[in-house]
Design a protein around this motif. Structure first.
Motif, PDB file in Angstrom:
ATOM      1  N   LEU A  98       0.840  -1.191   0.000  1.00  0.00           N
ATOM      2  CA  LEU A  98       0.000   0.000   0.000  1.00  0.00           C
ATOM      3  C   LEU A  98       0.876   1.242   0.000  1.00  0.00           C
ATOM      4  O   LEU A  98       1.697   1.431   0.901  1.00  0.00           O
ATOM      5  CB  LEU A  98      -0.900   0.013   1.245  1.00  0.00           C
ATOM      6  N   LEU A  99       0.707   2.063  -1.013  1.00  0.00           N
ATOM      7  CA  LEU A  99       1.331   3.377  -1.051  1.00  0.00           C
ATOM      8  C   LEU A  99       0.193   4.374  -0.860  1.00  0.00           C
ATOM      9  O   LEU A  99      -0.737   4.408  -1.662  1.00  0.00           O
ATOM     10  CB  LEU A  99       2.043   3.612  -2.381  1.00  0.00           C
ATOM     11  N   ASP A 100       0.266   5.124   0.205  1.00  0.00           N
ATOM     12  CA  ASP A 100      -0.837   6.021   0.565  1.00  0.00           C
ATOM     13  C   ASP A 100      -1.166   6.965  -0.589  1.00  0.00           C
ATOM     14  O   ASP A 100      -0.310   7.728  -1.042  1.00  0.00           O
ATOM     15  CB  ASP A 100      -0.466   6.830   1.811  1.00  0.00           C
ATOM     16  N   PRO A 101      -2.417   6.935  -1.083  1.00  0.00           N
ATOM     17  CA  PRO A 101      -2.788   7.763  -2.225  1.00  0.00           C
ATOM     18  C   PRO A 101      -2.712   9.263  -1.936  1.00  0.00           C
ATOM     19  O   PRO A 101      -2.615  10.056  -2.859  1.00  0.00           O
ATOM     20  CB  PRO A 101      -4.223   7.359  -2.537  1.00  0.00           C
ATOM     21  N   THR A 102      -2.736   9.639  -0.665  1.00  0.00           N
ATOM     22  CA  THR A 102      -2.604  11.057  -0.336  1.00  0.00           C
ATOM     23  C   THR A 102      -1.169  11.517  -0.569  1.00  0.00           C
ATOM     24  O   THR A 102      -0.936  12.633  -1.030  1.00  0.00           O
ATOM     25  CB  THR A 102      -3.014  11.311   1.127  1.00  0.00           C
ATOM     26  N   LEU A 103      -0.199  10.656  -0.260  1.00  0.00           N
ATOM     27  CA  LEU A 103       1.204  11.008  -0.480  1.00  0.00           C
ATOM     28  C   LEU A 103       1.598  10.819  -1.941  1.00  0.00           C
ATOM     29  O   LEU A 103       2.326  11.627  -2.507  1.00  0.00           O
ATOM     30  CB  LEU A 103       2.108  10.161   0.416  1.00  0.00           C
ATOM     31  N   TYR A 104       1.132   9.739  -2.552  1.00  0.00           N
ATOM     32  CA  TYR A 104       1.430   9.449  -3.952  1.00  0.00           C
ATOM     33  C   TYR A 104       0.325  10.045  -4.817  1.00  0.00           C
ATOM     34  O   TYR A 104      -0.313   9.373  -5.601  1.00  0.00           O
ATOM     35  CB  TYR A 104       1.570   7.939  -4.156  1.00  0.00           C
ATOM     36  N   ALA A 105       0.115  11.330  -4.647  1.00  0.00           N
ATOM     37  CA  ALA A 105      -0.998  12.036  -5.271  1.00  0.00           C
ATOM     38  C   ALA A 105      -0.623  12.544  -6.661  1.00  0.00           C
ATOM     39  O   ALA A 105       0.554  12.726  -6.972  1.00  0.00           O
ATOM     40  CB  ALA A 105      -1.400  13.217  -4.384  1.00  0.00           C
ATOM     41  N   PRO A 106      -1.638  12.781  -7.484  1.00  0.00           N
ATOM     42  CA  PRO A 106      -1.366  13.384  -8.791  1.00  0.00           C
ATOM     43  C   PRO A 106      -0.580  14.686  -8.630  1.00  0.00           C
ATOM     44  O   PRO A 106      -0.834  15.481  -7.733  1.00  0.00           O
ATOM     45  CB  PRO A 106      -2.766  13.646  -9.351  1.00  0.00           C
ATOM     46  N   GLY A 107       0.400  14.832  -9.526  1.00  0.00           N
ATOM     47  CA  GLY A 107       1.250  16.012  -9.487  1.00  0.00           C
ATOM     48  C   GLY A 107       2.593  15.794  -8.818  1.00  0.00           C
ATOM     49  O   GLY A 107       3.506  16.592  -8.987  1.00  0.00           O
ATOM     50  N   ARG A 108       2.734  14.699  -8.043  1.00  0.00           N
ATOM     51  CA  ARG A 108       4.009  14.408  -7.387  1.00  0.00           C
ATOM     52  C   ARG A 108       4.967  13.750  -8.381  1.00  0.00           C
ATOM     53  O   ARG A 108       4.557  13.006  -9.259  1.00  0.00           O
ATOM     54  CB  ARG A 108       3.812  13.470  -6.192  1.00  0.00           C
ATOM     55  N   SER A 109       6.250  14.007  -8.212  1.00  0.00           N
ATOM     56  CA  SER A 109       7.281  13.421  -9.068  1.00  0.00           C
ATOM     57  C   SER A 109       7.750  12.094  -8.486  1.00  0.00           C
ATOM     58  O   SER A 109       7.933  11.975  -7.276  1.00  0.00           O
ATOM     59  CB  SER A 109       8.471  14.366  -9.186  1.00  0.00           C
ATOM     60  N   LEU A 141       9.882   8.602  -4.357  1.00  0.00           N
ATOM     61  CA  LEU A 141       8.933   9.706  -4.427  1.00  0.00           C
ATOM     62  C   LEU A 141       9.706  10.959  -4.045  1.00  0.00           C
ATOM     63  O   LEU A 141      10.275  11.032  -2.954  1.00  0.00           O
ATOM     64  CB  LEU A 141       7.762   9.472  -3.462  1.00  0.00           C
ATOM     65  N   TRP A 142       9.757  11.915  -4.932  1.00  0.00           N
ATOM     66  CA  TRP A 142      10.565  13.104  -4.707  1.00  0.00           C
ATOM     67  C   TRP A 142       9.790  14.146  -3.898  1.00  0.00           C
ATOM     68  O   TRP A 142       8.571  14.244  -4.024  1.00  0.00           O
ATOM     69  CB  TRP A 142      11.014  13.688  -6.049  1.00  0.00           C
ATOM     70  N   PRO A 143      10.498  14.921  -3.077  1.00  0.00           N
ATOM     71  CA  PRO A 143       9.825  15.962  -2.295  1.00  0.00           C
ATOM     72  C   PRO A 143       9.133  16.966  -3.210  1.00  0.00           C
ATOM     73  O   PRO A 143       9.604  17.224  -4.322  1.00  0.00           O
ATOM     74  CB  PRO A 143      10.960  16.641  -1.520  1.00  0.00           C
ATOM     75  N   GLN A 144       8.030  17.488  -2.722  1.00  0.00           N
ATOM     76  CA  GLN A 144       7.316  18.497  -3.493  1.00  0.00           C
ATOM     77  C   GLN A 144       8.163  19.761  -3.581  1.00  0.00           C
ATOM     78  O   GLN A 144       8.829  20.143  -2.625  1.00  0.00           O
ATOM     79  CB  GLN A 144       5.978  18.835  -2.842  1.00  0.00           C
ATOM     80  N   VAL A 145       8.107  20.391  -4.740  1.00  0.00           N
ATOM     81  CA  VAL A 145       8.826  21.643  -4.939  1.00  0.00           C
ATOM     82  C   VAL A 145       7.928  22.764  -4.442  1.00  0.00           C
ATOM     83  O   VAL A 145       6.773  22.882  -4.850  1.00  0.00           O
ATOM     84  CB  VAL A 145       9.172  21.842  -6.433  1.00  0.00           C
ATOM     85  N   LYS A 146       8.464  23.551  -3.537  1.00  0.00           N
ATOM     86  CA  LYS A 146       7.714  24.682  -3.000  1.00  0.00           C
ATOM     87  C   LYS A 146       7.963  25.899  -3.877  1.00  0.00           C
ATOM     88  O   LYS A 146       9.071  26.127  -4.339  1.00  0.00           O
ATOM     89  CB  LYS A 146       8.164  25.001  -1.567  1.00  0.00           C
TER      90      LYS A 146
END
Length: 170
Positions: A98-109, A141-146
């Motif tokens: 299980l990869l949490d869909p909230t963390l592996y959300a659309p838009g993440r690299s 899963l790469w950190p989100q770019v702020k």
């Protein structure tokens, strides 16, 4: 020392700073297949190793694995997807557990390492699409770019000392 030697040493030094994470390494690198080659003949590429990256377009939690739909983007030397306005296509990757869909959300690299498992018919919106399926063995899963606000200050108009600005002479 000659200038060319300095440039070569600088390139080697900087190149040592750009490393692929251990979980994404594969030897020999030359065995990794490109998306272009695999997408032309996915059944012939079954079992071949790939390391692809991109932006997650969708995710689905299945019984014993998670499926990510990824918009392909080229890899930088450090494994991070290079953001651009064009993509060669999309692929599906099945990752165990299980990869949490909230963390592996659309838009993440994400960058994945795995083997080609074939081709799957699907849709993007209402359009039919043939996805290359990858059975993932590792991923990052790469950190989100702020977003960063950058303000430029013209030093010619700023005083060099603190306090009120001097008044112009009459």
């Amino acid at each position: 020392m000659p200038r060319g030697l300095w440039l070569a040493l600088a390139a080697l030094w900087l190149g040592g700073c750009v490393n692929l994470p251990d979980e994404l390494r594969y030897e020999p690198e030359s065995a990794l297949q490109s998306y272009g080659a695999v997408s032309q003949h996915p059944d012939a590429a079954k079992g071949q190793p790939v390391r692809w990256s991109g932006v997650i377009a969708a995710n689905r939690v299945l019984v014993s694995q998670t499926e990510l739909e990824v918009v392909l983007l080229p890899l930088k030397a450090n494994g991070i997807p290079q953001q651009q306005e064009h993509s060669e296509g999309r692929f599906l990757v099945h990752l165990p557990g299980l990869l949490d869909p909230t963390l592996y959300a659309p838009g993440r690299s994400v960058t994945v390492l795995g083997t080609v498992a074939g081709e799957v018919a699907g849709k993007i919106g209402e359009q039919p699409y043939r996805f290359v399926l990858v059975q993932g063995t590792a991923h990052k899963l790469w950190p989100q770019v702020k977003d960063v606000e950058v303000r430029y200050v013209n030093a010619c108009f700023e005083p060099l000392w603190p306090g009120p600005r001097p008044r112009p002479l009459p």
